[in-house]
Design an enzyme around this catalytic site. Structure first.
Site, short mmCIF file in Angstrom:
data_model
loop_
_atom_site.label_atom_id
_atom_site.label_comp_id
_atom_site.label_asym_id
_atom_site.label_seq_id
_atom_site.Cartn_x
_atom_site.Cartn_y
_atom_site.Cartn_z
N LYS B 81 -4.97 5.63 -27.71
CA LYS B 81 -4.65 4.22 -27.46
C LYS B 81 -3.21 4.32 -26.90
O LYS B 81 -2.55 5.73 -27.17
CB LYS B 81 -3.93 3.60 -28.95
CG LYS B 81 -2.80 2.53 -28.85
CD LYS B 81 -3.06 1.65 -29.77
CE LYS B 81 -2.47 -0.10 -29.98
NZ LYS B 81 -1.75 -0.89 -30.88
N SER B 162 -4.08 -5.48 -32.24
CA SER B 162 -3.45 -4.38 -30.20
C SER B 162 -4.51 -3.25 -30.57
O SER B 162 -4.57 -3.44 -29.52
CB SER B 162 -2.29 -4.72 -30.80
OG SER B 162 -1.67 -3.31 -30.98
N SER B 186 -2.28 -4.63 -36.55
CA SER B 186 -2.71 -3.70 -35.25
C SER B 186 -4.66 -3.01 -35.24
O SER B 186 -5.18 -2.36 -34.40
CB SER B 186 -1.81 -2.90 -34.68
OG SER B 186 -1.04 -4.18 -33.37
#
Lengths: 95, 493
Positions: B81, B162, B186
């Site tokens: 990420k 997210s 997320s």
């Protein structure tokens, strides 16, 4: 709580965020909606409840006050938008 | 020799075993995933691809494997990420303000994974600064979910957020697994939207050092994988005490994979009655009931519990998280790193830089956070929220006096389409109604795929555990995974 344009301008200034005048109305409406949503907390009885600042069930660890890191100014400055002679550069702040 | 296209369909565990057995090499495995990244670029899962670095690392892994020195993740290609700082590789948090930021250091979690031998394929997309539940707030365009509705295969669906880029990368078989971070859901919500397993461990399990900060009392890293076993393997390589994060817990790292005993007889599973809000879809209710039946069949006992402050979790979160966000994001000042827009004074430079660098959702949260922390409102909003947060955490503590684990839905719906949401930001926030309470209490929460909606989209169930008891969460999830038998894949993958 309903926020007016002046309050939004004030908050934006506190947050150092430039906001255009023609955005203030829209933002005031949006932020007021959010505040109305969070204000339902008022109905919760929190008398005698200690605020929770952390969920980490531990004492903040301490260590000896020694320099354990550093000595690479080039790395620290590598991403600076403006730098000179080992320093960050900013617009003039003292007349 | 396994066919190249099949290599991307392996689980992390099978790939690990295949590498050890020399059925294929780490370079072959990595190349298969780089090819998949090329084929799926339209999904926009990666912000920055690093195929050359990956192949270099894979070659090193092959050498280690040859010498019998393999780490727990040796040669396994993963997505990272783009919130984890990676030394020498651009790290953007999907914000314009960090568009050209190249960290001179490595986050602890990514360093741990690399040390274990993981091969990083690139940096995966996210909502800007991890603020969002759709990946639509990214400054670099939305990410597309590889899953399609049966009724309307042309509709482009969000992967959730997210950690949406990570979710899409793993679901579309571009990476065997990926890292996520979870502040209010997320990891878990995108895992549910993309048919994956995602675990947010206990607050303090993973070091936050080098992870771009959003809300520091809530942020936690965790793995996103296709199976529970894979989650256990990867989690073990991410966690561990780190003196560089003062909230990193000095606790031993268990063998998470060994916790998957398949035996949950006698366990008590809490079913919170407050997680049935009005308007919860039949589909989600039925999935939840099916989950309870699976646990019963495996010898566990469902127990109805009450978490009375559940409905206040969302408003509490939307005071605490923006407050911490406004403090954390004060560092983006155009001086030390990141974007700079010139102004005639220092203050003007700050204000112009931040206006140009932050997107709408981030700006909104900074403004709310600044307001609730400002003089005259601090007690009424921020302190009040911190008090309610304690009540929410106490609800869980009380429940865990009688139950071992809690079962709930992960999200109130399946993945929605791009542009199908209304303009009210609060509507988007409701996506996290079931995941936020766990975050506020700092507890481990895992989402696993438990079935498909009538329209063919994955749906997830969430398991919540006691602090630092990821082992029970994983053990129960493993049993449920076997009963649910979720084997669907997105079409075309």
């Amino acid at each position: 709580m309903s926020l007016d344009k002046d309050t939004v301008r004030k908050i934006a200034n506190l947050a150092r965020l430039e906001v255009r005048d023609d955005e203030l109305n829209h933002l005031a409406g949006e932020l007021s909606n959010i505040l109305q949503f969070v204000e339902q907390l008022a109905e919760v009885n929190t008398d005698g409840v200690a605020p929770m600042t952390s969920v980490a069930h531990m004492e903040l660890p301490r260590r000896a006050d020694e320099v354990t890191d550093g000595g690479y100014p080039d790395k620290v400055l590598a991403n600076a938008p403006e730098r000179n002679d080992g320093f960050f550069l900013v617009p003039k702040v003292v007349e | 020799m396994t066919a190249m296209s099949d290599l991307t369909k392996l689980t992390l565990a099978a790939a690990r075993d295949g590498l050890k057995a020399k059925s294929f090499s780490a370079v072959e495995l990595t190349r298969a995933h780089i090819d998949a990244m090329d084929r799926n670029r339209a999904l926009n899962a990666f912000v920055t691809e690093t195929p050359d670095l990956a192949l270099e690392r894979a070659a090193l892994s092959d050498a280690k494997l040859g010498k019998g020195e393999a780490g727990a993740m040796e040669g396994l290609p993963i997505g990272m990420k783009d919130l984890f700082c990676t030394e020498g590789v651009r790290t953007t948090a999907c914000s314009r303000i960090l568009e050209n930021f190249v960290p001179p250091y490595e986050s602890t979690v990514s360093a741990n994974l690399k040390k274990a031998g993981a091969v990083v394929l690139g940096k995966t997309a996210l909502d800007e600064f991890a603020m969002g539940s759709s990946n639509m707030t990214s400054a670099f365009g939305p990410v597309i979910n590889p899953w399609k509705r049966k009724s309307d295969p042309s509709a482009r669906l969000v992967p959730g957020g997210s950690s949406g880029g990570s979710a899409t990368a793993v679901a579309a078989r571009m990476a065997l697994a990926a890292t996520g971070t979870d502040t209010g859901g997320s990891i878990r919500q995108p895992a549910a939207f993309c048919g994956l397993v995602g675990i947010k461990p206990t607050y303090g399990r993973c070091s936050r050092w080098g992870v771009v900060a959003f809300a520091s009392s809530l942020d936690q890293a965790g793995p996103m994988t296709r199976t529970v076993r894979d989650a256990a393997i990867m989690l073990g390589s991410m966690v561990g005490h780190d003196p560089k994060d003062s909230t990193s817990a000095p606790v031993a790292v268990p063998d998470f994979e060994a916790a998957l005993s398949g035996d949950i007889r006698g366990l008590k599973v809490g079913i919170p009655k407050e997680y049935r809000p009005d308007g919860l879809s039949d589909e989600i209710s039925k999935l939840w009931e099916a989950g309870v039946d699976m646990l019963k069949a495996a010898g566990a006992t469902p127990v109805e519990i009450s978490l009375p402050h559940t409905k206040y979790a969302l408003p509490t979160y939307y005071i605490v998280a923006p407050a911490e966000c406004s403090s954390n994001l004060a560092r983006y000042d155009g001086v030390r790193y990141g974007l700079r827009v010139e102004g005639s004074t220092l203050d003007e430079m700050y204000a112009k830089t931040r206006a140009a660098g932050f997107g709408e959702e981030v700006r909104r949260r900074i403004l709310i956070g600044t307001y609730v922390l400002s003089a005259g409102y601090y007690d009424a909003y921020y302190i009040k929220a911190q008090k309610v947060r304690r009540l929410i955490a106490d609800d869980f503590a009380k429940a865990f006096e009688t139950v071992d684990v809690i079962l709930t839905p992960t999200a109130p719906s399946a993945a929605f389409g791009l542009g199908e949401t209304d303009d009210n930001p609060v509507t988007m926030w409701l996506n996290d109604v079931f995941t936020i309470p766990t975050s506020l209490a700092g507890l481990p929460g895992l989402s696993l795929p438990a079935g498909l909606s009538a329209d063919g989209l994955p749906l997830g169930l969430q398991l919540i555990g006691r602090p630092f008891d990821e082992e029970t969460v994983l053990r129960v999830a493993d049993v449920m995974e076997r009963s649910a038998g979720f084997s669907a894949m997105p079409a075309g993958v």
